[in-house]
Every structure is written in C-alpha cells, then in structure tokens.
Scaffold this motif. Structure first.
Motif, PDB file in Angstrom:
ATOM      1  N   VAL A   1      -5.968   3.086   0.987  1.00 40.33           N
ATOM      2  CA  VAL A   1      -5.867   3.542  -0.504  1.00 40.33           C
ATOM      3  C   VAL A   1      -7.087   3.040  -1.242  1.00 40.33           C
ATOM      4  O   VAL A   1      -7.303   2.117  -1.287  1.00 40.33           O
ATOM      5  N   LEU A   2      -7.732   3.953  -1.866  1.00 46.62           N
ATOM      6  CA  LEU A   2      -9.150   3.906  -2.378  1.00 46.62           C
ATOM      7  C   LEU A   2      -8.827   3.770  -3.670  1.00 46.62           C
ATOM      8  O   LEU A   2      -7.780   4.074  -4.624  1.00 46.62           O
ATOM      9  N   TRP A   3      -9.809   2.636  -4.372  1.00 46.29           N
ATOM     10  CA  TRP A   3      -9.514   2.195  -5.732  1.00 46.29           C
ATOM     11  C   TRP A   3     -10.399   3.379  -6.494  1.00 46.29           C
ATOM     12  O   TRP A   3     -11.418   3.794  -6.167  1.00 46.29           O
ATOM     13  N   VAL A   4      -9.749   3.877  -7.764  1.00 47.03           N
ATOM     14  CA  VAL A   4     -10.464   4.774  -8.499  1.00 47.03           C
ATOM     15  C   VAL A   4     -10.607   4.208  -9.767  1.00 47.03           C
ATOM     16  O   VAL A   4      -9.452   3.838 -10.596  1.00 47.03           O
ATOM     17  N   PRO A   5     -12.015   3.824 -10.042  1.00 48.22           N
ATOM     18  CA  PRO A   5     -12.302   2.923 -11.191  1.00 48.22           C
ATOM     19  C   PRO A   5     -12.008   3.653 -12.521  1.00 48.22           C
ATOM     20  O   PRO A   5     -12.094   4.982 -12.664  1.00 48.22           O
ATOM     21  N   GLY A   6     -11.111   3.111 -13.150  1.00 44.63           N
ATOM     22  CA  GLY A   6     -10.668   3.606 -14.600  1.00 44.63           C
ATOM     23  C   GLY A   6      -9.628   4.486 -14.567  1.00 44.63           C
ATOM     24  O   GLY A   6      -9.579   5.341 -15.522  1.00 44.63           O
ATOM     25  N   ALA A   7      -9.004   4.768 -13.380  1.00 45.65           N
ATOM     26  CA  ALA A   7      -8.051   6.055 -13.250  1.00 45.65           C
ATOM     27  C   ALA A   7      -6.922   6.051 -14.234  1.00 45.65           C
ATOM     28  O   ALA A   7      -6.295   6.990 -14.573  1.00 45.65           O
ATOM     29  N   ASN A   8      -6.538   4.910 -14.820  1.00 46.62           N
ATOM     30  CA  ASN A   8      -5.366   4.823 -15.856  1.00 46.62           C
ATOM     31  C   ASN A   8      -5.616   4.477 -17.223  1.00 46.62           C
ATOM     32  O   ASN A   8      -4.915   4.238 -17.927  1.00 46.62           O
ATOM     33  N   ARG A   9      -7.097   4.811 -17.524  1.00 51.36           N
ATOM     34  CA  ARG A   9      -7.257   4.558 -19.030  1.00 51.36           C
ATOM     35  C   ARG A   9      -6.798   5.638 -19.819  1.00 51.36           C
ATOM     36  O   ARG A   9      -6.517   6.709 -19.593  1.00 51.36           O
TER      37      ARG A   9
ATOM     38  N   PRO B   1     -17.985   4.820   7.261  1.00 50.90           N
ATOM     39  CA  PRO B   1     -18.371   3.681   6.256  1.00 50.90           C
ATOM     40  C   PRO B   1     -17.400   4.089   4.818  1.00 50.90           C
ATOM     41  O   PRO B   1     -17.146   5.108   4.550  1.00 50.90           O
ATOM     42  N   LEU B   2     -17.383   2.929   4.379  1.00 54.20           N
ATOM     43  CA  LEU B   2     -16.748   2.859   2.876  1.00 54.20           C
ATOM     44  C   LEU B   2     -17.509   3.483   1.716  1.00 54.20           C
ATOM     45  O   LEU B   2     -18.922   3.049   1.738  1.00 54.20           O
ATOM     46  N   ARG B   3     -16.827   4.259   0.948  1.00 55.11           N
ATOM     47  CA  ARG B   3     -17.774   5.005  -0.259  1.00 55.11           C
ATOM     48  C   ARG B   3     -16.833   4.424  -1.587  1.00 55.11           C
ATOM     49  O   ARG B   3     -17.295   4.760  -2.722  1.00 55.11           O
ATOM     50  N   SER B   4     -15.917   3.363  -1.273  1.00 58.49           N
ATOM     51  CA  SER B   4     -15.227   3.132  -2.415  1.00 58.49           C
ATOM     52  C   SER B   4     -14.480   1.593  -1.936  1.00 58.49           C
ATOM     53  O   SER B   4     -14.237   1.173  -0.716  1.00 58.49           O
ATOM     54  N   PHE B   5     -14.135   0.951  -3.157  1.00 55.95           N
ATOM     55  CA  PHE B   5     -13.379  -0.521  -2.589  1.00 55.95           C
ATOM     56  C   PHE B   5     -11.918   0.130  -2.354  1.00 55.95           C
ATOM     57  O   PHE B   5     -11.479   1.271  -2.739  1.00 55.95           O
ATOM     58  N   ILE B   6     -11.281  -0.448  -1.516  1.00 55.86           N
ATOM     59  CA  ILE B   6      -9.907  -0.178  -1.157  1.00 55.86           C
ATOM     60  C   ILE B   6      -9.005  -1.266  -1.605  1.00 55.86           C
ATOM     61  O   ILE B   6      -9.228  -2.369  -1.732  1.00 55.86           O
ATOM     62  N   LEU B   7      -7.702  -0.729  -1.795  1.00 51.96           N
ATOM     63  CA  LEU B   7      -6.749  -1.412  -2.394  1.00 51.96           C
ATOM     64  C   LEU B   7      -5.903  -2.011  -1.259  1.00 51.96           C
ATOM     65  O   LEU B   7      -5.550  -1.117  -0.137  1.00 51.96           O
ATOM     66  N   PRO B   8      -5.201  -3.065  -1.216  1.00 54.63           N
ATOM     67  CA  PRO B   8      -4.382  -3.401  -0.050  1.00 54.63           C
ATOM     68  C   PRO B   8      -3.065  -2.468  -0.201  1.00 54.63           C
ATOM     69  O   PRO B   8      -2.359  -2.293  -1.165  1.00 54.63           O
ATOM     70  N   GLY B   9      -2.928  -2.056   0.953  1.00 54.48           N
ATOM     71  CA  GLY B   9      -1.695  -1.210   1.287  1.00 54.48           C
ATOM     72  C   GLY B   9      -2.032  -0.234   2.159  1.00 54.48           C
ATOM     73  O   GLY B   9      -2.695  -0.368   3.378  1.00 54.48           O
ATOM     74  N   GLY B  10      -1.229   0.871   1.930  1.00 58.83           N
ATOM     75  CA  GLY B  10      -1.439   2.164   3.112  1.00 58.83           C
ATOM     76  C   GLY B  10       0.054   1.932   4.257  1.00 58.83           C
ATOM     77  O   GLY B  10       0.904   2.501   3.998  1.00 58.83           O
ATOM     78  N   SER B  11      -0.324   0.940   5.285  1.00 53.66           N
ATOM     79  CA  SER B  11       0.871   0.805   5.928  1.00 53.66           C
ATOM     80  C   SER B  11       1.159  -0.763   5.869  1.00 53.66           C
ATOM     81  O   SER B  11       0.560  -1.607   5.227  1.00 53.66           O
ATOM     82  N   ALA B  12       2.449  -0.894   6.240  1.00 54.25           N
ATOM     83  CA  ALA B  12       2.909  -2.343   6.061  1.00 54.25           C
ATOM     84  C   ALA B  12       2.100  -3.415   6.788  1.00 54.25           C
ATOM     85  O   ALA B  12       1.697  -4.368   6.428  1.00 54.25           O
ATOM     86  N   LEU B  13       1.263  -3.092   7.978  1.00 50.93           N
ATOM     87  CA  LEU B  13       0.712  -4.026   8.825  1.00 50.93           C
ATOM     88  C   LEU B  13      -0.640  -4.132   8.052  1.00 50.93           C
ATOM     89  O   LEU B  13      -1.177  -5.354   7.669  1.00 50.93           O
ATOM     90  N   SER B  14      -1.058  -2.989   7.427  1.00 56.14           N
ATOM     91  CA  SER B  14      -2.470  -2.983   6.600  1.00 56.14           C
ATOM     92  C   SER B  14      -2.297  -4.091   5.422  1.00 56.14           C
ATOM     93  O   SER B  14      -3.144  -5.104   5.265  1.00 56.14           O
ATOM     94  N   ALA B  15      -1.208  -3.853   4.795  1.00 62.11           N
ATOM     95  CA  ALA B  15      -1.055  -4.788   3.735  1.00 62.11           C
ATOM     96  C   ALA B  15      -0.786  -6.285   4.090  1.00 62.11           C
ATOM     97  O   ALA B  15      -1.251  -6.989   3.410  1.00 62.11           O
ATOM     98  N   ALA B  16      -0.166  -6.707   5.059  1.00 63.35           N
ATOM     99  CA  ALA B  16      -0.020  -7.972   5.549  1.00 63.35           C
ATOM    100  C   ALA B  16      -1.215  -8.340   6.063  1.00 63.35           C
ATOM    101  O   ALA B  16      -1.727  -9.630   5.838  1.00 63.35           O
ATOM    102  N   LEU B  17      -2.105  -7.718   6.678  1.00 63.47           N
ATOM    103  CA  LEU B  17      -3.423  -8.256   6.774  1.00 63.47           C
ATOM    104  C   LEU B  17      -4.327  -8.540   5.932  1.00 63.47           C
ATOM    105  O   LEU B  17      -5.297  -9.393   5.748  1.00 63.47           O
ATOM    106  N   HIS B  18      -4.116  -7.689   4.873  1.00 65.23           N
ATOM    107  CA  HIS B  18      -4.629  -7.985   3.553  1.00 65.23           C
ATOM    108  C   HIS B  18      -4.512  -9.298   3.120  1.00 65.23           C
ATOM    109  O   HIS B  18      -5.127 -10.139   2.379  1.00 65.23           O
ATOM    110  N   GLN B  19      -3.109  -9.607   3.129  1.00 63.46           N
ATOM    111  CA  GLN B  19      -2.704 -10.978   2.607  1.00 63.46           C
ATOM    112  C   GLN B  19      -3.245 -11.966   3.373  1.00 63.46           C
ATOM    113  O   GLN B  19      -3.728 -12.904   2.882  1.00 63.46           O
ATOM    114  N   CYS B  20      -3.353 -11.754   4.771  1.00 65.23           N
ATOM    115  CA  CYS B  20      -4.092 -12.703   5.666  1.00 65.23           C
ATOM    116  C   CYS B  20      -5.615 -12.857   5.158  1.00 65.23           C
ATOM    117  O   CYS B  20      -5.996 -14.004   5.075  1.00 65.23           O
ATOM    118  N   ARG B  21      -6.210 -11.985   4.683  1.00 64.44           N
ATOM    119  CA  ARG B  21      -7.578 -11.871   4.303  1.00 64.44           C
ATOM    120  C   ARG B  21      -7.714 -12.743   2.990  1.00 64.44           C
ATOM    121  O   ARG B  21      -8.628 -13.492   3.031  1.00 64.44           O
TER     122      ARG B  21
END
Length: 190
Positions: free
Chosen positions: A182-190, A113-133
């Motif tokens: 690739v998990l989203w980290v809210p506010g990670a770059n503040r 189960p997801l505990r965070s939003f995920i960022l598009p990426g990880g593998s090239a295929l995953s990134a392509a599938l996120h673009q499809c999404r």
C-alpha cells in the motif's frame, strides 16, 4: 523428584526486580524497560507467526529465539565482568546480525525497488510484520538510550537495527513480493 508449579514469586511486590547478575533494580529502570520491550516484541512476533508459513515461519522462529538471547544479554549488566562470571553470560554475537543481513539480501532479490514510502497493511501478515518493525525500532531506541547510561553490547544494538530492516523487507515479501504494498500518496486527502 519434586516439581514446583508456583507461578508467583512475590519478589517484585516492592517495585524492584532482579537482573541477570542478581542485582535488584527498579522495575522502571532503563535496562528493564529495554529488555521488557524486547519481550513485548517477541510476543508480537508470536502473533505474526500465526499467519506465517514455510521459510518465513522458520525464520521468525529463529528470531524469537534470538530475542530471548537478546533479553538475556540486556538483563546482564557489567559486560566488563563477563570473564569473571561463574557462568559465561549469553551475549548477542555478530553472526546473528550477519544471518539477518543474509536473509534480508535473499528477500530483497525478489522485490522491485521502492519509489514511494509504503503504509503498513496489504495483507494481515504484512501488517503484523510492520507492527514487529515498529516495536523493534522502539526497542532499539530504548537500548541506545540505555547505552548512554551503562555499557551495552554493541552487537545487541546492531541486531535490533538489522531486525527492524528485516521486518520491513519481510512485510513487503508478505505482500506478494511487494506487488500488494500500500503506497503512501503524499497530500492525497487535502
């Protein structure tokens, strides 16, 4: 037998195009915009397939065929006249939606189960599938907007909604069953 190999028709030079029922409409009409975005999605699925193998590639192949069905559905207005048509118009049916749901359920079994939003990426295929999404979501928004103006097959809207879910889950599968998400980290770059 005469074989024609003419690529250009010149029938759209005035900014109009023909729908599946022969009616001419502006190329910027909402109906053309909706099925044009479905066509764009199909092209992006083709790019994703360059990275896919096995069952996932076969599933993407079925989705590409469904997207042509969906384009045929959306380019044919006036659903209420289907029974009177010389040829039965092709429409998305609930069994196509059900197949997506079954495939989503099967893929989800392997995922934590997801505990965070995920960022598009990880593998090239995953990134392509996120673009499809994301393009599937746009196609869905445009089709829903079209449905506020004209009749649209409700199964077509359902199909697009499930399809974006399918791409999300398959993108996680393509990331080593979610382990490389690739998990989203809210506010990670503040």
């Amino acid at each position: 037998m005469v074989v024609l190999n003419k690529i250009y028709t010149k029938t759209g030079d005035d900014g109009e195009t023909a729908l599946g029922n022969g009616a001419r409409v502006a190329k910027h009409s909402m109906r053309v915009t909706a099925y044009g975005t479905v066509d764009e999605l199909n092209a992006i699925v083709g790019l994703a397939r360059l990275q896919a193998e096995g069952d996932l590639d076969m599933q993407l192949s079925r989705i590409q065929n469904d997207l042509f069905d969906l384009g045929a559905d959306l380019c044919r207005p006036d659903m209420e006249k289907d029974a009177d048509a010389e040829y039965q118009p092709l429409r998305i049916v609930n069994s196509q939606v059900d197949r997506l749901e079954s495939e989503i359920d099967a893929m989800n079994v392997k995922l934590e189960p997801l505990r965070s939003f995920i960022l598009p990426g990880g593998s090239a295929l995953s990134a392509a599938l996120h673009q499809c999404r994301t393009v599937a979501r746009r196609a869905e928004r445009l089709t829903v907007e079209l449905a506020t103006m004209e009749s649209v097959n409700p199964s077509a809207v359902k199909y697009l909604n499930r399809l974006s879910d399918w791409f999300f889950v398959s993108a996680r599968v393509a990331n080593d069953d979610g382990k490389a998400d690739v998990l989203w980290v809210p506010g990670a770059n503040r």
